[in-house]
Design a protein around this motif. Structure first.
Motif, PDB file in Angstrom:
ATOM      1  N   LEU A  37       0.830  -1.205   0.000  1.00  0.00           N
ATOM      2  CA  LEU A  37       0.000   0.000   0.000  1.00  0.00           C
ATOM      3  C   LEU A  37       0.864   1.256   0.000  1.00  0.00           C
ATOM      4  O   LEU A  37       2.018   1.241   0.429  1.00  0.00           O
ATOM      5  N   HIS A  38       0.268   2.354  -0.462  1.00  0.00           N
ATOM      6  CA  HIS A  38       0.851   3.665  -0.243  1.00  0.00           C
ATOM      7  C   HIS A  38       0.621   4.043   1.224  1.00  0.00           C
ATOM      8  O   HIS A  38      -0.288   3.534   1.883  1.00  0.00           O
ATOM      9  N   ALA A  82      -7.353   0.284  -3.617  1.00  0.00           N
ATOM     10  CA  ALA A  82      -6.449   1.017  -2.737  1.00  0.00           C
ATOM     11  C   ALA A  82      -5.039   1.050  -3.310  1.00  0.00           C
ATOM     12  O   ALA A  82      -4.356   2.067  -3.254  1.00  0.00           O
ATOM     13  N   ARG A  83      -4.601  -0.070  -3.881  1.00  0.00           N
ATOM     14  CA  ARG A  83      -3.230  -0.133  -4.400  1.00  0.00           C
ATOM     15  C   ARG A  83      -3.060   0.676  -5.683  1.00  0.00           C
ATOM     16  O   ARG A  83      -1.965   1.140  -5.992  1.00  0.00           O
ATOM     17  N   SER A  84      -4.131   0.840  -6.415  1.00  0.00           N
ATOM     18  CA  SER A  84      -4.031   1.568  -7.684  1.00  0.00           C
ATOM     19  C   SER A  84      -4.443   3.031  -7.548  1.00  0.00           C
ATOM     20  O   SER A  84      -4.461   3.764  -8.543  1.00  0.00           O
ATOM     21  N   ALA A  85      -4.777   3.464  -6.336  1.00  0.00           N
ATOM     22  CA  ALA A  85      -5.247   4.837  -6.137  1.00  0.00           C
ATOM     23  C   ALA A  85      -4.145   5.829  -6.478  1.00  0.00           C
ATOM     24  O   ALA A  85      -2.979   5.633  -6.133  1.00  0.00           O
ATOM     25  N   GLU A  86      -4.514   6.904  -7.161  1.00  0.00           N
ATOM     26  CA  GLU A  86      -3.562   7.955  -7.504  1.00  0.00           C
ATOM     27  C   GLU A  86      -3.566   9.028  -6.423  1.00  0.00           C
ATOM     28  O   GLU A  86      -4.608   9.364  -5.857  1.00  0.00           O
ATOM     29  N   ALA A  87      -2.393   9.558  -6.179  1.00  0.00           N
ATOM     30  CA  ALA A  87      -2.249  10.544  -5.113  1.00  0.00           C
ATOM     31  C   ALA A  87      -3.077  11.793  -5.365  1.00  0.00           C
ATOM     32  O   ALA A  87      -3.503  12.476  -4.431  1.00  0.00           O
ATOM     33  N   ARG A  88      -3.312  12.113  -6.641  1.00  0.00           N
ATOM     34  CA  ARG A  88      -4.067  13.333  -6.966  1.00  0.00           C
ATOM     35  C   ARG A  88      -5.564  13.172  -6.767  1.00  0.00           C
ATOM     36  O   ARG A  88      -6.306  14.152  -6.815  1.00  0.00           O
ATOM     37  N   CYS A  89      -6.008  11.943  -6.571  1.00  0.00           N
ATOM     38  CA  CYS A  89      -7.442  11.671  -6.440  1.00  0.00           C
ATOM     39  C   CYS A  89      -7.763  11.244  -5.008  1.00  0.00           C
ATOM     40  O   CYS A  89      -6.906  10.713  -4.305  1.00  0.00           O
ATOM     41  N   PRO A  90      -8.989  11.465  -4.562  1.00  0.00           N
ATOM     42  CA  PRO A  90      -9.371  11.004  -3.229  1.00  0.00           C
ATOM     43  C   PRO A  90      -9.177   9.496  -3.103  1.00  0.00           C
ATOM     44  O   PRO A  90      -9.405   8.744  -4.046  1.00  0.00           O
ATOM     45  N   ALA A 128      -5.603  18.899   0.374  1.00  0.00           N
ATOM     46  CA  ALA A 128      -4.700  18.127  -0.484  1.00  0.00           C
ATOM     47  C   ALA A 128      -4.199  16.872   0.212  1.00  0.00           C
ATOM     48  O   ALA A 128      -3.959  15.840  -0.444  1.00  0.00           O
ATOM     49  N   THR A 129      -4.044  16.937   1.534  1.00  0.00           N
ATOM     50  CA  THR A 129      -3.562  15.778   2.289  1.00  0.00           C
ATOM     51  C   THR A 129      -4.643  15.170   3.177  1.00  0.00           C
ATOM     52  O   THR A 129      -4.368  14.186   3.877  1.00  0.00           O
ATOM     53  N   ASP A 130      -5.844  15.741   3.140  1.00  0.00           N
ATOM     54  CA  ASP A 130      -6.928  15.293   4.014  1.00  0.00           C
ATOM     55  C   ASP A 130      -6.441  15.242   5.463  1.00  0.00           C
ATOM     56  O   ASP A 130      -6.563  14.236   6.145  1.00  0.00           O
ATOM     57  N   ARG A 131      -5.870  16.349   5.916  1.00  0.00           N
ATOM     58  CA  ARG A 131      -5.239  16.355   7.236  1.00  0.00           C
ATOM     59  C   ARG A 131      -5.639  17.605   8.009  1.00  0.00           C
ATOM     60  O   ARG A 131      -5.680  18.701   7.467  1.00  0.00           O
ATOM     61  N   TRP A 132      -5.939  17.396   9.291  1.00  0.00           N
ATOM     62  CA  TRP A 132      -6.179  18.497  10.205  1.00  0.00           C
ATOM     63  C   TRP A 132      -4.917  18.771  11.018  1.00  0.00           C
ATOM     64  O   TRP A 132      -4.181  17.841  11.353  1.00  0.00           O
TER      65      TRP A 132
END
Length: 358
Positions: A37-38, A82-90, A128-132
């Motif tokens: 996984l990423h 999950a393994r093929s998810a691109e960083a630019r996409c949710p 962009a990072t889904d982070r608080w």
């Protein structure tokens, strides 16, 4: 279809460590590779409570047991997505731990609780990072500490902290609390040097240091650069120091022991610490003098870098001092005082005055 462990290992970018080694636990990077996984998707497993750490390393890094990774690998999740998810996409696992709005509500609740307790706290979200990131100003006593805030968190946010989806004390908060610590009695001093130039063969011609706690002057002296060494006109135009001014000054070999005694075990703060360290150590070594702990990068802290963190920029900003060692040391300490306060870019935008309708 649930993934098989052999398929998961085949997707890893590096060889998986032996079972004997993994019984001591994986770090997050290793564990993510073990699952193919990423790090982003790996973090959602932690926040969802599907994967719990077994402990921490001596440096505080989370550790994960191989048996726990094997167990989560058998969970009925969409591993292929999950393994093929691109960083630019949710991420397809974005709401694995619950909705983003729920996390926002929980963060708002903790922020409100801190404010109700008299702590100046604020939170911001980075899409962009889904982070608080939750920051708070240090009290007069320096608290609350990070560990105290963790105790206020609901379970989901504790897991979000482990997953780095919630950061307690980002760059702004870290800088404010660091500045508070540096301002305590006996902890640090602020040092500045003026030199004949910027190169490796240039020499110190003035040094000053002030106490970070109360601003008292610890040392302020001109330095003779050495036989047959003159101050270039360009350097004089910057700091105003001339050859005649340093003609009767002590050499660096005589001044350095006084500097070392003044600094003692304190943290040495400088606006551009790389420069001040390079010049003080380089001049000492050119004379065959031991620079002692000043040669160690760990003895120094850079106020310029801390200022950039506090402002949220990577720009190298000028200090704006007077280009004399004492004046610059005092200006740098004034900056340190300001770093303890909340920067304006984190304050709520002022609301325009609205006149009531007539």
């Amino acid at each position: 279809m649930q993934p098989q462990q052999t398929d998961i290992q085949a997707t890893a970018s590096v060889p998986v460590p032996s079972r004997e080694r993994t019984e001591r636990g994986f770090g997050p990077e290793q564990a993510a590779r073990y699952l193919g996984l990423h790090r982003r998707e790996f973090a959602y497993l932690i926040e969802a409570g599907l994967l719990a750490p077994v402990g921490r390393s001596s440096t505080g890094t989370l550790r994960f047991a191989a048996s726990a990774l094997d167990a989560v690998a058998a969970a009925p999740l969409d591993w292929a997505a999950a393994r093929s998810a691109e960083a630019r996409c949710p991420s397809p696992w974005r709401e694995l731990a619950g909705s983003a709005s729920e996390r926002a509500r929980l963060v708002d609740g903790v922020t409100a609780a801190l404010r109700a307790a008299g702590v100046d706290a604020w939170a911001r979200y980075t899409s962009a990072t889904d982070r608080w990131t939750l920051d708070w100003a240090p009290s007069r006593g320096g608290g609350p500490r990070r560990e105290e805030v963790v105790e206020l968190l609901p379970l989901r946010l504790v897991r979000a902290v482990d997953a780095h989806r919630l950061v307690l004390l980002g760059p702004v908060g870290q800088t404010m609390h660091w500045a508070h610590d540096m301002l305590q009695p006996g902890v640090a001093c602020v040092l500045d040097v003026e030199t004949t130039g910027l190169g490796p063969t240039d020499r110190v011609i003035e040094v000053a240091a002030v106490d970070a706690h109360d601003g008292s002057v610890l040392i302020d002296t001109l330095v003779h650069p050495g036989p047959d060494i003159t101050i270039p006109a360009g350097a004089t135009r910057v700091h105003g120091i001339t050859d005649s001014m340093v003609a009767s000054a002590r050499p660096w070999s005589a001044v350095l022991p006084e500097v070392l005694a003044t600094v003692d075990r304190r943290v040495v703060l400088a606006y551009n610490s790389d420069f001040d360290r390079r010049m003080t150590v380089g001049h000492a070594r050119a004379l065959g003098v031991d620079p002692s702990r000043l040669h160690s990068a760990q003895a120094w802290q850079c106020l310029m870098k801390r200022r950039s963190m506090w402002l949220g920029t990577t720009t190298r900003l000028r200090l704006g001092g007077r280009h004399r060692a004492l004046g610059d040391a005092v200006a740098a300490r004034d900056l340190l005082l300001s770093l303890r306060e909340r920067p304006s870019h984190t304050l709520p935008a002022p609301q325009p005055d609205r006149k009531p309708p007539e």
